[in-house]
Design an enzyme around this catalytic site. Structure first.
Site, PDB file in Angstrom:
ATOM      1  CD  GLU A  88      -2.463   1.475   2.644  1.00 36.28           C
ATOM      2  OE1 GLU A  88      -2.758   2.628   3.006  1.00 36.28           O
ATOM      3  OE2 GLU A  88      -2.716   0.464   3.334  1.00 36.28           O
TER       4      GLU A  88
ATOM      5  NE  ARG B  74      -0.245   8.833   4.815  1.00 37.69           N
ATOM      6  CZ  ARG B  74      -0.061   8.245   5.990  1.00 37.69           C
ATOM      7  NH1 ARG B  74       1.033   8.535   6.705  1.00 37.69           N
ATOM      8  NH2 ARG B  74      -0.936   7.361   6.446  1.00 37.69           N
TER       9      ARG B  74
ATOM     10  CE  LYS C 162      -5.929   2.257   6.978  1.00 37.17           C
ATOM     11  NZ  LYS C 162      -5.175   3.180   6.111  1.00 37.17           N
TER      12      LYS C 162
END
Length: 208
Positions: free
Chosen positions: A39, A43, A127
């Site tokens: 993953e 960002r 999640k």
């Protein structure tokens, strides 16, 4: 039969790529260590380019895009080559956008009401974030009573020491781990160290 995202590896590396040149060797190191699912969080300014580079040059890795916080990011990530999506939280527009891409996705939840909202949409793989701050393994164990059909990838504050507690739960398929790519190793381009961390993490599931 397609393997669920939650059943591919015990630990999904959650990585932040600041330097585009690190993307490919980082992914290869994680794969060599036994973790071919990554993953990559959106960002940094180079994140989408990093997803694209890994998708094109490291086909043995299933690369996903994390930190999906705006609906438009879902399509952009898939266009770049992301094979799955992960969000830290869930809103109706965000869920719609991720669903419309056609790729698997793990929407973030932190409360029972958020789990139920996702479940009402037919989503059973989620999640749990931020895992440690939101109640940890004990919280997920409690959720498993009324909602045994929902499974989770807890992420946030998990360590090699706490990961086995999560992985022992029947409603946890894998955990997200940011400890696999320490800043010092990335700065030094120490791919052997990252491979070693990945190898140790890949064995955590076998301990259950």
């Amino acid at each position: 039969m397609t393997t669920s995202l939650l059943d591919r590896v015990p630990v999904v590396p959650v990585v932040v790529v600041e330097d585009l040149a690190h993307a490919v060797p980082l992914a290869r190191a994680l794969a060599r260590g036994g973790l071919p699912v990554v993953e990559l969080t959106l960002r940094t300014p180079v994140a989408l380019d990093a997803v694209r580079a890994i998708a094109e040059e490291v086909p043995e890795v299933l690369i996903g895009a994390g930190t999906i916080v705006e609906p438009k990011q879902a399509a952009l990530a898939v266009e770049a080559g992301a094979g799955f999506l992960v969000s830290p939280g869930s809103t109706p527009p965000l869920l719609d956008a991720m669903n419309e891409t056609g790729v698997p996705f793990l929407p973030g939840v932190a409360t029972v009401s958020e789990v139920l909202a996702a479940y009402e949409r037919g989503l059973t793989e989620l999640k749990f974030f931020p895992a440690e701050a939101a109640g940890g393994a004990a919280y997920l164990k409690s959720i498993g009573g009324p909602l045994p059909q929902v499974r989770f990838c807890p992420t946030g504050g998990i360590t090699p020491a706490s990961a086995p507690d999560y992985l022992a739960l029947p409603n946890v398929g894998c955990v997200g781990g940011s400890w696999l790519t320490p800043a010092a190793a990335l700065a030094a381009a120490d791919w052997d160290a990252i491979e070693d961390l990945a190898r140790a993490a890949s064995l955590l599931g076998a301990q259950q």
